[in-house]
Enzyme design. Structure first.
Site, PDB file in Angstrom:
ATOM      1  N   ASP A 191       1.707 -35.215   7.915  1.00  0.00           N
ATOM      2  CA  ASP A 191       0.805 -36.185   7.314  1.00  0.00           C
ATOM      3  C   ASP A 191       1.599 -37.125   6.405  1.00  0.00           C
ATOM      4  O   ASP A 191       2.646 -36.745   5.872  1.00  0.00           O
ATOM      5  CB  ASP A 191      -0.251 -35.485   6.443  1.00  0.00           C
TER       6      ASP A 191
ATOM      7  N   TYR B 294       0.819  -1.218   0.000  1.00  0.00           N
ATOM      8  CA  TYR B 294       0.000   0.000   0.000  1.00  0.00           C
ATOM      9  C   TYR B 294       0.850   1.264   0.000  1.00  0.00           C
ATOM     10  O   TYR B 294       0.486   2.267  -0.608  1.00  0.00           O
ATOM     11  CB  TYR B 294      -0.940  -0.013   1.201  1.00  0.00           C
TER      12      TYR B 294
END
Lengths: 687, 367
Positions: free
Chosen positions: B248, B100
Site C-alpha cells: 500500500d 504452556y
C-alpha cells in the site's frame, strides 16, 4: 466579641467620672506592659473608654476629647436624646471582677465542659510553677468528684451538666496566710505578671477566675488548705470574692491539727461542670502535662474509673528559669517613654544600660550617638519630649544589639522529652484507644449526643525480634521510634524563646489518620484552637513528604505518629487570654519548622531503614521461590540432582542479602551522620 | 529416539554451557547472571556497507539476585530446559505450546512462572540471541502465515510440491523453511513478487499472473512472518531471483518494504538471514496517483500517526537516497495514502494487466 464591644462602650460612657489620677495610673500600667500583647488588651479597654464621653457612634476619639467640638457639630446631627448630665448619672465604675463575670469565655470558662478543664489547668499550672520556683519535685493529685455519687461512689452518675468538686493538691512550698486570700480571691493579683521569666502562668487571673466561676455557678467559695513547713500548722480557709470590689472575703478560717504533708497546698472547688463531655479534655490535659513535665508525678482520680498515675521519669528538676530585663529591640515608643520617666539614672546612657538587657556602655554610646542626643539629655527629658524619644527609639532599632540572654529559659531537653514520651506512651497504652479526634470544643458542643466511634488502631506490622534499633522503644509490645530536637534559643521582638520538637512514630498510632499534634507553651498543653495556632501552621507548612509521610495539601501529615511541639519563652505570644493558641510570629514559625525538619530527617532515616528491612524479607522469600525453579531447570539441563544446586543457591542468597543489608546500613548511617554534621546556616548561628 | 544432527548437538551444547556457567558462579560464591545482547533501538545500527540493520555489541547482564531480574532469569532457564527437551525428543512446537509447557504455579503462591504468552515470547528471543541459535534450531516456530505460487517445484518435509498446481489458496508457507525442511526443485521463475495483501495476491493468482510473467508470487498477509521473509531471502540468494515488493502507499507499506530490505529492530540478529538489501519497491508509489490517474476520492487522508511515522522514516539512514526522500516527502506533502485496491478503480484487473507490467517495463521502482 459582641459581648466585649458592648462592655467597652458602656465603660466608655461611665469612664468620665473617673478621677484623673486613677486614669494616669492605668495608662502607666498599659504602657509599661505595652510589648506584652495580652496584658495590654486586658487593661486597655477600660482605659480607652476613660478618655471621654463619646457616644459609641462617634468613631474618632479626638472628637470625643472635646465636648465643644461635638456640640458644634450638633446642628447637622439628629436630635439629642440625652444630655451629658443625664448620661453622667448612669456612669459608674465597674470592677474587673464584674467585667469578667460577664466575659468568662475570655478566660476559658465558655461552657461547663471547658470550665472543668480550665479549673483543673489553672490549679495545676500554679502548683507546678510554685514547686519549681521552690525547688521541689512536684507531686500533684488531681481529683474530680461527682456530687451525685455518695462517698462510696454509689448512685446514678451525673449525665450532662451537674455539680462536681475539683480537688488539686500539691507538695509545693505552701502559701503564707496573708497572701492566700488575695491569690484566690482577687483577679489580676500575682507574682508573674511584672517580670520577664518563663513560667506557666502569666497574668494572675487564672485561679481566682476559677474560684469566681465556682462561686457564680454553685454559690460555693473556694476551699483551700495550705502548710508552709514542718512545725507550722496547716491553715484552712474558705475565700469568697467580692466581685464588685475585686476583693477577697474570708468566710471561714481555722487551723488544722493534723495534715499529712509537711508542706503543700490543696484547693477544693465546687463547680458546675459537664464530666461526660469534659473528661476527655481533662484526660488529655493530664496526660500531656505529664508528658511535658517528666520531673513531676501526677495522680489522677476520676469518678467511677481507676486512678491513673504518671510516675516521674526523672529525679531532677528542670533548669531554673531566670528573670531578665527587657531587650531594647522589643520595646515600643510609649513604653520607652514611661521607662525613661521611672528611671533613676542621670543620663540616657545610664538609663539604657540599667533598664535593658544587653546594652553595654559601648552599645549605649552608639545608640546615643546615632540618635544625635547630646550628653546632657536626661531620661526625664525623653519622657516629656516625644520627638526626642522617637529619635532614641529609631536609633535603638537601627543599632545592632546582642540578642538577649537565652540561657534564662528552661526547655524540657532532648533526653527528658524522650523520657517523657516513653512514660507517656507507657501509660496511654494501658489506657487503650483514646478518642482520636483533635479537641474542638465547638464540635463537642454540637455533637452532644453523637458517640464518636473509637477508631480502630492499625496494628503495627509484626516486627521480628531484631536487635532494637537506636531510637526505637518497645512499649507494651509496640515499637515506637522516638526522636527529639531542642533548638538553640532564639529571639522574637526582644523576647528569648526556644523551640523543641519530639516525635513518636509507629506503635499503635493509626497509620491512616492525620498525625497527633501535641502543642505546649512553657510546658502547658494547648488543647484548643488547633487551627488558629502558629505551631500548627508551622507543622502544616513543613513538607513532610520529604520525610516519607503522606501529606494532603494544607493539612497535617498522615501517618502513625504523634508530634510534640514545645515553645518556651519568657513571654509566649498567645492569641487570646485563654492561652489556647500561639500567635503567628515568623521567627517562631521558622524555628518550629527547622526543629520539625531536623526531627523529620531522623524519622525518614528510620522509615527508610524499616522499609529496607521489609523489602529484604520480601526478596528473600521471592528468591527462595525462584531458586526452586531454577535449580530444577538447571538440574535437568545438566543432568544433575537439583537438590545440591538448590542448596548452593540458598547459601549464596544468604550471603548476598546479608552483604547488601550491611551495605545499605552503612549508607544510611553515613547519611544520618551527614545530617547531624550539616552546618547550620550562618544566619542561624548569629546571636 | 530421534537422531540428533550436527546443528541440534551444537544447540544442546550451547544450552548446557549456559547452565554450567551459572552453576560455576554459584559454586564460586558469585552472583550468577546470563549475558544477553540488548534487542532494542539503542543497540541496533544500520550497516551501510552490508545495507542491513545489525545488532550492536551491547549486552545486558541478567542477574538472579536482583529483584527486578530474578523472575526473568528463572524464566530463561525454564525456556532453555524446555527447548533442550524438544531437541532431545526431536520434536518441534509452536511458541504458544512452549508457553504452556513452561507455565506452572510457583510454590504455595498464586503466582505462575509465566502469566501470559507475552512474557514467554521475549524470553525465547532472549535465549536465541544469548546462545546465538535460531528459533528453528531451538525447535520452535511461530504461527505460520503466508501463501505462495509460481512456476517451480519444491520439496517440503520430503513431499514434492508443484507450485503451479496449488489452486486458489496457494501453498501455505511454513514457519520453518530452512534447507533441511524446504528444498527448491526445478524453477522457471524470473523474479519474486512479494505482495502485502492477501486479497491482492488472490487477484494475481486468479489472473495467473505468475504463469504469464514467470514469477513467484508470495504474500505475508501484512508484515511478512519470518518464514516468508526467510523463504524470499533464500529464493533471492540461492536462485538469484530479484525481489519486488508491492505494498500500500502508506507509511506502514514503506515499513514492510523496509523490514524486507534491511531487517527489523527486534530481529536485528537475524537480518543477514532474513533481509534482501536488493529488494525493489515496485509500488504503490506516491507519484502513481498522477501517473495512473487515480482520482482523489479513492485516497485516504493521513492521520497524525501516519504523519509522525512518515517523518520518522525520513530520518532512517536507509531512506537517505534522494529518490526515497522525494517519495516520502510527496506522501507527507499530499497528506494522502492509497491502498493497492484503489487501482481497481481503473478496472478489476488493471493491477495485473496494466499497472505492474508497465512499472516493470519502465523500470519504475525504487531501491
Amino acid at each position: 466579641m459582641a459581648g466585649r464591644k458592648v462592655v467597652a462602650a458602656k465603660v466608655g460612657k461611665l469612664g468620665k467620672g473617673k478621677p484623673s489620677g486613677r486614669r494616669g495610673g492605668q495608662l502607666e500600667l498599659v504602657a509599661a506592659e505595652a510589648p506584652r500583647v495580652k496584658g495590654r488588651s486586658l487593661v486597655a479597654r477600660p482605659a480607652r473608654g476613660a478618655r471621654g464621653s463619646t457616644p459609641p457612634t462617634v468613631a474618632a476619639p479626638a472628637a470625643g476629647e472635646d465636648p465643644a467640638a461635638a456640640a458644634e457639630a450638633a446642628p447637622q446631627a439628629p436630635r439629642r436624646r440625652a444630655t451629658a448630665e443625664q448620661m453622667a448619672s448612669r456612669q459608674r465604675e465597674i470592677s474587673i471582677s464584674e467585667f469578667f463575670t460577664k466575659n468568662r469565655h475570655l478566660l476559658g470558662f465558655d461552657n461547663a465542659s471547658k470550665a472543668l478543664l480550665t479549673t483543673i489547668k489553672e490549679a495545676v499550672d500554679n502548683s507546678l510553677d510554685a514547686c519549681e520556683e521552690a525547688g521541689i519535685l512536684p507531686e500533684i493529685t488531681v481529683e474530680v468528684l461527682d456530687l451525685a455519687l455518695d462517698a462510696k461512689g454509689e448512685g446514678e452518675p451525673t449525665k450532662g451538666e451537674g455539680r462536681f468538686v475539683v480537688v488539686v493538691e500539691d507538695n509545693g512550698p505552701g502559701i503564707v496566710k496573708a497572701q492566700a486570700p488575695k491569690i484566690f480571691g482577687k483577679l489580676l493579683y500575682g507574682s508573674k505578671f511584672h517580670r520577664l521569666k518563663q513560667s506557666r502562668g502569666q497574668q494572675g487571673i487564672g485561679i481566682s477566675a476559677a474560684a469566681m466561676y465556682g462561686q457564680l455557678t454553685t454559690g460555693r467559695p473556694i476551699r483551700m488548705t495550705t502548710r508552709i513547713g514542718k512545725g507550722k500548722p496547716a491553715l484552712f480557709m474558705e475565700i469568697q470574692i467580692d466581685t464588685r470590689r475585686n476583693e477577697p472575703v474570708v468566710t471561714e478560717e481555722r487551723q488544722l491539727p493534723d495534715w499529712p504533708s509537711e508542706h503543700g497546698t490543696r484547693i477544693e472547688l465546687e463547680i458546675v461542670a459537664n464530666w461526660q463531655q469534659g473528661q476527655r479534655f481533662v484526660n488529655r490535659y493530664v496526660e500531656h502535662t505529664a508528658l511535658s513535665n517528666p520531673h513531676a508525678t501526677f495522680r489522677y482520680l476520676r469518678p467511677r474509673q481507676e486512678a491513673l498515675t504518671f510516675p516521674r521519669a526523672v529525679e531532677e528538676l528542670p533548669r531554673e528559669a531566670l528573670e531578665i530585663k527587657p531587650h531594647p529591640h522589643g520595646v515600643e515608643l510609649g513604653a520607652l517613654m514611661l521607662m525613661a520617666q521611672d528611671s533613676k539614672s542621670h543620663d540616657v546612657r545610664g538609663f539604657l544600660q540599667s533598664a535593658f538587657s544587653r546594652v553595654s556602655p559601648a552599645v549605649a554610646d552608639e545608640i546615643v550617638k546615632r540618635a544625635g542626643l547630646n550628653g546632657r539629655v536626661r531620661p526625664r527629658d525623653l519622657a516629656e519630649d516625644r520627638e526626642l524619644a522617637e529619635r532614641l527609639h529609631d536609633a535603638i532599632g537601627a543599632t545592632k544589639i546582642m540578642a538577649p540572654p537565652t540561657q534564662v529559659l528552661s526547655p524540657i531537653g532532648d533526653a527528658l522529652m524522650k523520657k517523657g514520651l516513653v512514660s507517656f506512651l507507657n501509660v496511654i497504652e494501658t489506657e487503650g484507644p483514646e478518642e482520636e479526634e483533635q479537641l474542638d470544643l465547638d464540635a463537642a458542643r454540637k455533637k452532644k449526643a453523637s458517640k464518636k466511634e473509637k477508631v480502630a488502631k492499625a496494628e503495627a506490622p509484626a516486627v521480628p525480634d531484631a536487635p532494637p534499633e537506636e531510637g526505637v522503644e518497645k512499649i507494651k509490645g509496640h515499637n515506637y521510634f522516638i526522636a527529639t530536637v531542642t533548638r538553640p534559643p532564639k529571639v522574637y521582638r526582644g523576647n528569648p524563646f526556644q523551640v523543641e520538637v519530639g516525635l513518636a512514630y509507629g506503635g499503635s498510632w493509626p497509620a491512616d489518620k492525620p498525625i497527633e499534634l501535641f502543642r505546649f507553651a512553657n510546658r502547658v498543653p494547648l488543647l484548643f484552637q488547633r487551627g488558629a495556632c502558629g505551631m500548627t501552621e508551622a507543622i502544616v507548612k513543613t513538607d513532610w513528604r520529604n520525610y516519607l509521610l503522606s501529606q494532603p495539601k494544607g493539612a497535617l501529615p498522615v501517618g502513625p505518629m504523634a508530634l510534640l511541639v514545645h515553645i518556651a519563652s519568657v513571654w509566649v505570644p498567645f492569641t487570646s487570654e485563654a492561652k489556647e493558641a500561639v500567635a503567628h510570629y515568623p521567627e517562631i514559625t521558622r524555628e518550629i519548622q527547622l526543629a520539625a525538619q531536623e526531627c523529620g530527617r531522623k524519622l525518614a532515616a528510620h522509615i527508610r531503614k524499616k522499609q529496607h528491612a521489609d523489602y529484604q524479607l520480601q526478596r528473600r522469600s521471592l528468591f527462595e521461590l525462584y531458586i526452586q525453579e531454577v535449580a530444577t531447570a538447571i538440574g535437568k539441563i545438566t543432568k544433575k540432582s537439583p537438590d545440591p544446586i538448590r542448596r548452593e543457591f540458598l547459601r549464596l542468597a544468604d550471603r548476598v542479602t546479608e552483604q547488601e543489608l550491611a551495605e545499605q546500613d552503612a549508607a544510611l548511617e553515613e547519611q544520618s551522620r551527614k545530617i547531624t554534621r550539616r552546618p547550620r546556616r550562618a544566619e542561624e548561628e548569629q546571636e | 529416539m530421534a537422531r540428533l544432527d550436527q546443528i541440534d548437538k551444537k544447540t544442546v551444547q550451547k544450552i548446557e554451557h549456559l547452565a554450567d556457567t551459572v552453576l560455576k558462579s554459584v559454586k564460586g560464591g558469585k552472583s550468577p547472571f546470563v549475558e544477553i545482547p540488548i534487542r532494542s533501538l539503542a543497540n541496533v545500527k544500520f550497516n551501510p556497507r552490508r545495507r542491513l540493520i545489525e545488532l550492536g555489541g551491547q549486552k545486558q547482564k541478567r542477574y538472579f539476585f536482583n529483584v527486578s531480574m530474578a523472575k526473568k532469569f528463572m524464566q530463561t532457564f525454564l525456556v532453555s530446559e524446555a527447548c533442550k527437551e524438544l531437541i532431545d525428543s526431536g520434536k518441534t512446537t509452536s511458541i504458544r505450546d512452549l508457553y504452556y509447557m513452561t507455565k506452572h504455579g510457583l510454590g504455595e503462591t498464586k503466582q505462575n512462572t509465566f502469566e501470559e504468552q507475552e512474557e514467554s515470547d521475549p524470553i525465547i528471543e532472549d535465549l536465541e540471541v544469548a546462545i546465538d541459535s535460531l528459533r528453528e534450531e531451538l525447535h520452535l516456530f511461530a504461527t505460520g502465515r503466508g501463501s505462495m505460487v509460481g512456476p517451480m517445484t519444491i520439496r517440503d518435509s520430503g513431499d514434492t510440491i508443484d507450485l503451479r498446481r496449488m489452486g486458489s489458496g496457494g501453498w501455505s508457507v511454513p514457519s520453518i523453511v530452512e534447507e533441511h525442511v524446504v528444498q527448491f526443485g526445478k524453477s522457471e521463475a524470473k523474479y519474486v513478487l512479494l505482495v502485502e495483501k492477501d486479497a491482492v495476491w488472490r487477484r494475481f493468482n486468479e489472473d495467473r499472473f505468475w504463469a504469464r510473467e514467470k514469477c513467484v508470487i508470495v504474500t505475508g498477509q501484512g508484515q511478512p512472518p519470518r518464514g516468508v521473509r526467510r523463504l524470499v531471502q533464500r529464493l533471492h540468494t540461492e536462485l538469484r531471483l530479484p525481489v519486488y515488493v508491492l505494498v500500500d502507499n502508506d507509511p506502514w507499506g514503506f515499513y514492510i518494504y523496509s523490514v524486507m530490505k534491511q531487517g527489523s529492530i527486534n530481529l536485528a540478529y537475524e537480518s543477514m538471514r532474513m533481509a534482501v538489501p536488493d529488494a525493489r519497491f515496485i509500488g504503490l508509489s506516491s507519484f502513481d496517483k498522477g501517473k495512473y490517474k487515480l482520482p482523489a476520492n479513492v485516497s485516504i487522508p493521513m492521520n497524525d500517526q501516519d504523519h509522525s511515522r512518515a517523518r520518522q522514516m525520513l530520518a532512517y539512514p536507509w531512506f537517505q537516497n534522494p529518490k526515497w526522500q522525494r517519495e516520502i516527502q510527496e506522501m507527507v506533502r499530499s497528506g494522502q495514502k492509497f491502498e493497492l485496491e484503489a487501482l481497481s478503480r481503473r478496472g478489476i484487473s488493471f493491477i495485473t494487466e496494466e499497472y505492474l507490467p508497465r512499472k516493470l517495463r519502465d523500470r519504475d521502482w525504487l531501491e
